[in-house]
Design a protein around this motif. Structure first.
Motif, mmCIF file in Angstrom:
data_model
loop_
_atom_site.group_PDB
_atom_site.id
_atom_site.type_symbol
_atom_site.label_atom_id
_atom_site.label_comp_id
_atom_site.label_asym_id
_atom_site.label_seq_id
_atom_site.Cartn_x
_atom_site.Cartn_y
_atom_site.Cartn_z
ATOM 1 N N ALA A 74 0.835 -1.203 0.000
ATOM 2 C CA ALA A 74 0.000 0.000 0.000
ATOM 3 C C ALA A 74 0.869 1.252 0.000
ATOM 4 C CB ALA A 74 -0.931 -0.011 1.214
ATOM 5 N N ALA A 75 2.050 1.164 0.608
ATOM 6 C CA ALA A 75 2.946 2.318 0.654
ATOM 7 C C ALA A 75 3.377 2.744 -0.748
ATOM 8 C CB ALA A 75 4.163 1.993 1.512
ATOM 9 N N GLU A 76 3.663 1.777 -1.634
ATOM 10 C CA GLU A 76 4.077 2.106 -2.995
ATOM 11 C C GLU A 76 2.941 2.769 -3.767
ATOM 12 O OE1 GLU A 76 5.637 -1.272 -4.991
ATOM 13 O OE2 GLU A 76 7.308 -1.552 -3.605
ATOM 14 N N ILE A 77 1.718 2.314 -3.528
ATOM 15 C CA ILE A 77 0.566 2.912 -4.212
ATOM 16 C C ILE A 77 0.362 4.344 -3.734
ATOM 17 C CG2 ILE A 77 -1.934 2.736 -4.534
ATOM 18 C CD1 ILE A 77 -1.564 -0.329 -4.241
ATOM 19 N N PHE A 78 0.487 4.575 -2.422
ATOM 20 C CA PHE A 78 0.344 5.927 -1.882
ATOM 21 C C PHE A 78 1.418 6.857 -2.462
ATOM 22 C CE2 PHE A 78 1.233 9.254 1.205
ATOM 23 C CZ PHE A 78 -0.038 9.760 1.436
ATOM 24 N N GLU A 79 2.642 6.357 -2.602
ATOM 25 C CA GLU A 79 3.715 7.175 -3.154
ATOM 26 C C GLU A 79 3.397 7.598 -4.588
ATOM 27 O OE1 GLU A 79 8.361 6.671 -4.568
ATOM 28 O OE2 GLU A 79 7.567 5.367 -2.990
ATOM 29 N N GLU A 80 2.899 6.673 -5.416
ATOM 30 C CA GLU A 80 2.541 7.023 -6.788
ATOM 31 C C GLU A 80 1.386 8.021 -6.811
ATOM 32 O OE1 GLU A 80 1.952 4.128 -10.315
ATOM 33 O OE2 GLU A 80 -0.059 4.765 -9.698
ATOM 34 N N HIS A 81 0.420 7.811 -5.945
ATOM 35 C CA HIS A 81 -0.730 8.718 -5.845
ATOM 36 C C HIS A 81 -0.262 10.129 -5.500
ATOM 37 C CE1 HIS A 81 -4.589 10.342 -4.747
ATOM 38 N NE2 HIS A 81 -4.364 10.282 -3.446
ATOM 39 N N ALA A 82 0.653 10.242 -4.547
ATOM 40 C CA ALA A 82 1.162 11.551 -4.146
ATOM 41 C C ALA A 82 1.919 12.217 -5.292
ATOM 42 C CB ALA A 82 2.058 11.408 -2.915
ATOM 43 N N ARG A 83 2.725 11.438 -6.043
ATOM 44 C CA ARG A 83 3.473 12.008 -7.162
ATOM 45 C C ARG A 83 2.535 12.504 -8.259
ATOM 46 N NH1 ARG A 83 6.160 8.776 -10.037
ATOM 47 N NH2 ARG A 83 5.760 6.750 -9.055
ATOM 48 N N LEU A 84 1.472 11.739 -8.546
ATOM 49 C CA LEU A 84 0.513 12.162 -9.571
ATOM 50 C C LEU A 84 -0.201 13.446 -9.171
ATOM 51 C CD1 LEU A 84 -1.111 11.797 -12.165
ATOM 52 C CD2 LEU A 84 -2.611 10.214 -10.927
ATOM 53 N N SER A 85 -0.497 13.600 -7.879
ATOM 54 C CA SER A 85 -1.216 14.806 -7.433
ATOM 55 C C SER A 85 -0.417 16.077 -7.703
ATOM 56 C CB SER A 85 -1.553 14.703 -5.942
ATOM 57 O OG SER A 85 -0.388 14.865 -5.135
ATOM 58 N N GLY A 86 0.917 15.969 -7.694
ATOM 59 C CA GLY A 86 1.742 17.149 -7.948
ATOM 60 C C GLY A 86 2.278 17.236 -9.357
ATOM 61 N N PHE A 87 1.983 16.241 -10.184
ATOM 62 C CA PHE A 87 2.534 16.202 -11.544
ATOM 63 C C PHE A 87 1.939 17.335 -12.388
ATOM 64 C CE2 PHE A 87 2.420 14.187 -15.892
ATOM 65 C CZ PHE A 87 3.794 14.240 -16.102
ATOM 66 N N GLU A 88 2.817 18.242 -12.843
ATOM 67 C CA GLU A 88 2.406 19.399 -13.659
ATOM 68 C C GLU A 88 1.269 20.171 -12.991
ATOM 69 O OE1 GLU A 88 1.536 17.955 -17.563
ATOM 70 O OE2 GLU A 88 3.583 17.308 -17.969
ATOM 71 N N ASN A 89 1.394 20.350 -11.708
ATOM 72 C CA ASN A 89 0.313 21.024 -10.964
ATOM 73 C C ASN A 89 0.590 22.514 -10.832
ATOM 74 O OD1 ASN A 89 -1.628 21.930 -9.109
ATOM 75 N ND2 ASN A 89 -1.640 20.001 -7.998
ATOM 76 N N ALA A 90 1.683 22.897 -10.187
ATOM 77 C CA ALA A 90 2.064 24.309 -10.035
ATOM 78 C C ALA A 90 0.956 25.141 -9.395
ATOM 79 C CB ALA A 90 2.471 24.904 -11.390
ATOM 80 N N GLY A 91 0.253 24.546 -8.433
ATOM 81 C CA GLY A 91 -0.791 25.274 -7.720
ATOM 82 C C GLY A 91 -2.091 25.439 -8.465
ATOM 83 N N GLN A 92 -2.268 24.748 -9.587
ATOM 84 C CA GLN A 92 -3.483 24.898 -10.384
ATOM 85 C C GLN A 92 -4.616 23.992 -9.910
ATOM 86 O OE1 GLN A 92 -1.638 23.926 -14.095
ATOM 87 N NE2 GLN A 92 -1.302 26.063 -14.678
ATOM 88 N N ARG A 93 -4.264 22.927 -9.200
ATOM 89 C CA ARG A 93 -5.280 21.998 -8.703
ATOM 90 C C ARG A 93 -5.235 21.970 -7.182
ATOM 91 N NH1 ARG A 93 -2.430 19.008 -12.458
ATOM 92 N NH2 ARG A 93 -1.748 17.451 -10.914
ATOM 93 N N ALA A 94 -6.408 21.913 -6.558
ATOM 94 C CA ALA A 94 -6.481 21.981 -5.099
ATOM 95 C C ALA A 94 -5.779 20.806 -4.452
ATOM 96 C CB ALA A 94 -7.950 22.029 -4.650
ATOM 97 N N PHE A 95 -5.979 19.613 -5.012
ATOM 98 C CA PHE A 95 -5.441 18.418 -4.367
ATOM 99 C C PHE A 95 -3.995 18.207 -4.815
ATOM 100 C CE2 PHE A 95 -4.653 13.832 -4.023
ATOM 101 C CZ PHE A 95 -4.914 13.670 -2.667
ATOM 102 N N ASP A 96 -3.076 18.395 -3.872
ATOM 103 C CA ASP A 96 -1.650 18.204 -4.147
ATOM 104 C C ASP A 96 -0.982 17.746 -2.860
ATOM 105 O OD1 ASP A 96 1.040 18.298 -4.727
ATOM 106 O OD2 ASP A 96 1.003 20.292 -5.644
ATOM 107 N N ILE A 97 -0.585 16.494 -2.823
ATOM 108 C CA ILE A 97 0.120 15.970 -1.646
ATOM 109 C C ILE A 97 1.498 15.458 -2.066
ATOM 110 C CG2 ILE A 97 -1.964 15.404 -0.345
ATOM 111 C CD1 ILE A 97 -1.545 12.450 -1.183
ATOM 112 N N SER A 98 2.067 16.101 -3.068
ATOM 113 C CA SER A 98 3.363 15.657 -3.582
ATOM 114 C C SER A 98 4.461 15.771 -2.535
ATOM 115 C CB SER A 98 3.742 16.449 -4.832
ATOM 116 O OG SER A 98 3.698 17.852 -4.586
ATOM 117 N N GLY A 99 4.245 16.569 -1.510
ATOM 118 C CA GLY A 99 5.213 16.657 -0.431
ATOM 119 C C GLY A 99 5.313 15.388 0.390
#
Length: 577
Positions: free
Chosen positions: A189-214
């Protein structure tokens, strides 16, 4: 509501809360990962830019090119043969969707129906070609999100039972065995969460509310020790944002909010002859969804043990409906026989029936079988609160109930509803005189053992108790009306290793043998098993508030869900005095 808050500037301030994103964990988390037909993961939609972004991130050249079907249209498409295979996870559509009988027919026509479940029986499983044992809530390992955007680790407190597996593992294994293992390489589950977090910040630059790339570089240990946090949590900005939109900036191209044009609220189908009532559906206090899990709890079934239809007294008097008797509720989509509950808390012209009961625990059709399949044009939410309906008495000669250690389903019943008890089972039922006669019917119903019985054919009353090795095995009451003996004190006799002859006679009499034995009456407080009779007696002794009742009996002091009912009982006692 949103427009009113926007027009008055009440957004992102304490005390102004139009943004209840969703009602419960992990429905919020489900939206974050794209668990809706009109969303991709990480709060992205189906615009060309968003589809291209997700396609590149996942290296998915065949990514779906548009929104999928929401629940009601999905099953309409199945019925038309447009969809041939379906995998159901974490839901029971054969009971919960509008026109649920049509849903069952659609399921039976599938070439392949796969169901992931934690229970061995429910109405959807009855049609499954493949059954997969899934992990239950207490066995799951992952994250959940509550309605303030707080993501928390959920750690299992029980080991996986039998052959049960986590949903992510099942999906990964199916993908691997179909030849797509390279796209589903997850080992935890940890690997899935890591990918999910990376996708949330992918090409985001503050344009989308959901961003947990940190949170994308936690590693297995960091994930296991994860403390609850609020999103957004973008990379390079560790501080939490307590309130979205407090700065007046929104996630639009120009950072300004948008009003939403709304149509005046109206019923899709206003009541009219021959459907003069509005049928409202919903939940009762102690049950959840289609009761596949909560229905297994004796404690939760102690409050309300069978389905009902709530009717205003004026409507009941006009139509000849009586408290505790049966009525047939009908709509253009089906009908169901339910117990009548006359209540001034119900609006005149309206009916209320709970959604929980199904073929697993009663003879009545699920109430959603009666609900119209009309949906909101934007959300797809069915109009489950306003189906035109009619209601008529359902005459029956006899009413009964049976307490037993083993489940029983006597033949020839017009109506039945089963519930769990601490010692076994409760069956409420109604029937007309059996063709084979009462004696033969009773013989077929009762388990083996030493029997004591009472019969008054002229009055239509039949009672029996069965004892084995000194222990009470079964009790049966049949009468011409629904006013049968109170059950809580009889249930207590089943907990005893042996019952005395006087207690056995008392069971047939329908009242305690000892004058000092208290009868709880219908259970109100499930947490402490406090009944209406004891609450009423305590009120007459001077406890005039719910707080006073709680101090003396404990009722209402744990989960608190029974407090409204306690207050209603107190009001009745005050009115009677």
């Amino acid at each position: 509501i949103l427009n009113c808050h926007l027009a008055t500037g009440r957004i992102g301030r304490p005390g102004s809360g139009p943004l209840s994103f969703t009602g419960q964990p992990n429905a919020m988390g489900g939206r974050e990962v794209g668990g809706l037909a009109n969303m991709l993961a990480a709060h992205m939609g189906f615009s060309a830019a968003e589809r291209e972004r997700v396609r590149r991130f996942w290296s998915a050249p065949n990514l779906v090119d548009g929104e999928g079907l929401k629940a009601v249209p999905l099953f309409e498409a199945i019925a038309r043969g447009r969809i041939k295979a379906l995998w159901v996870m974490g839901t029971n559509p054969a009971v919960s969707l509008p026109r649920s009988r049509a849903v069952v027919e659609a399921l039976s026509g599938l070439d392949l129906l796969i169901v992931s479940e934690t229970v061995s029986r429910n109405d959807t499983l009855a049609n499954a070609h493949v059954r997969l044992p899934a992990a239950a809530w207490g066995e799951k390992d992952g994250t959940v999100t509550n309605s303030e955007r707080r993501i928390s680790r959920q750690r299992p407190f029980l080991p996986l039972s039998g052959e049960a597996r986590h949903d992510w593992w099942i999906l990964t294994e199916v993908a691997r065995r179909l030849g797509y293992g390279h796209a589903f390489p997850y080992r935890s589950a940890a690997e899935i969460f890591e990918e999910h977090a990376r996708l949330s910040g992918f090409e985001n630059a503050g344009q989308r509310a959901f961003d947990i790339s940190g949170m994308a570089d936690l590693g297995r240990r960091g994930y296991d020790e994860l403390e609850p946090f609020l999103w957004p949590r973008p990379a390079g900005r560790p501080a939490q944002v307590e309130r979205l939109f407090a700065d007046g900036r929104f996630f639009t191209a120009d950072r300004r909010a948008r009003f939403v044009a709304v149509a005046p609220p109206r019923l899709a189908s206003p009541p009219s002859e021959p459907w003069p009532f509005v049928l409202n559906t919903g939940r009762v206090r102690d049950q959840w969804h289609t009761m596949t899990r909560t229905g297994l709890s004796a404690r939760l079934s102690a409050h309300i043990a069978e389905p009902f239809v709530e009717v205003h007294p004026d409507d009941a008097g006009r139509l000849g409906l009586e408290q505790g008797r049966l009525a047939r509720v009908s709509t253009p989509y089906g009908s169901s026989v339910l117990r009548v509950l006359v209540s001034r808390g119900q609006q005149a012209g309206s009916l209320f029936a709970p959604i929980h009961w199904s073929a697993q625990n009663c003879s009545s059709d699920p109430i959603d079988a009666l609900v119209q399949p009309v949906t909101d044009p934007i959300s797809g939410q069915p109009e489950a609160k306003a189906t035109p309906a009619s209601i008529t008495p359902c005459p029956v000669a006899h009413y009964g109930c049976m307490l037993s250690r083993r489940a029983a389903r006597p033949a020839g019943l017009t109506y039945w509803a089963a519930a769990r008890t601490s010692f076994g089972h409760l069956l409420n039922f109604a029937l007309d005189p059996p063709e084979e006669g009462w004696r033969a019917w009773l013989e077929s119903v009762l388990p083996a053992g030493s029997r004591a019985s009472f019969a008054d054919p002229a009055a239509g009353c039949y009672r029996a108790a069965v004892q084995a090795d000194g222990r009470l095995e079964a009790v049966l009451f049949v009468g011409p009306d629904p006013k049968l003996p109170s059950l809580p004190w009889i249930k207590a006799l089943f907990e005893q290793p042996r019952i005395a002859p006087a207690e056995r006679r008392a069971v047939l009499a329908g009242r305690p043998a000892e004058p000092g034995v208290a009868d709880e009456g219908p259970i109100v407080c499930v947490c402490y098993q406090v009944g209406a009779a004891r609450i009423a007696a305590t009120a007459r002794a001077g406890a005039a508030t719910s707080e006073a009742i709680g101090a003396r009996l404990g009722a209402g002091t744990n989960c608190g869900s029974c407090i409204p009912e306690i207050r209603r009982l107190l009001a009745q006692e005050k009115g009677a005095s």
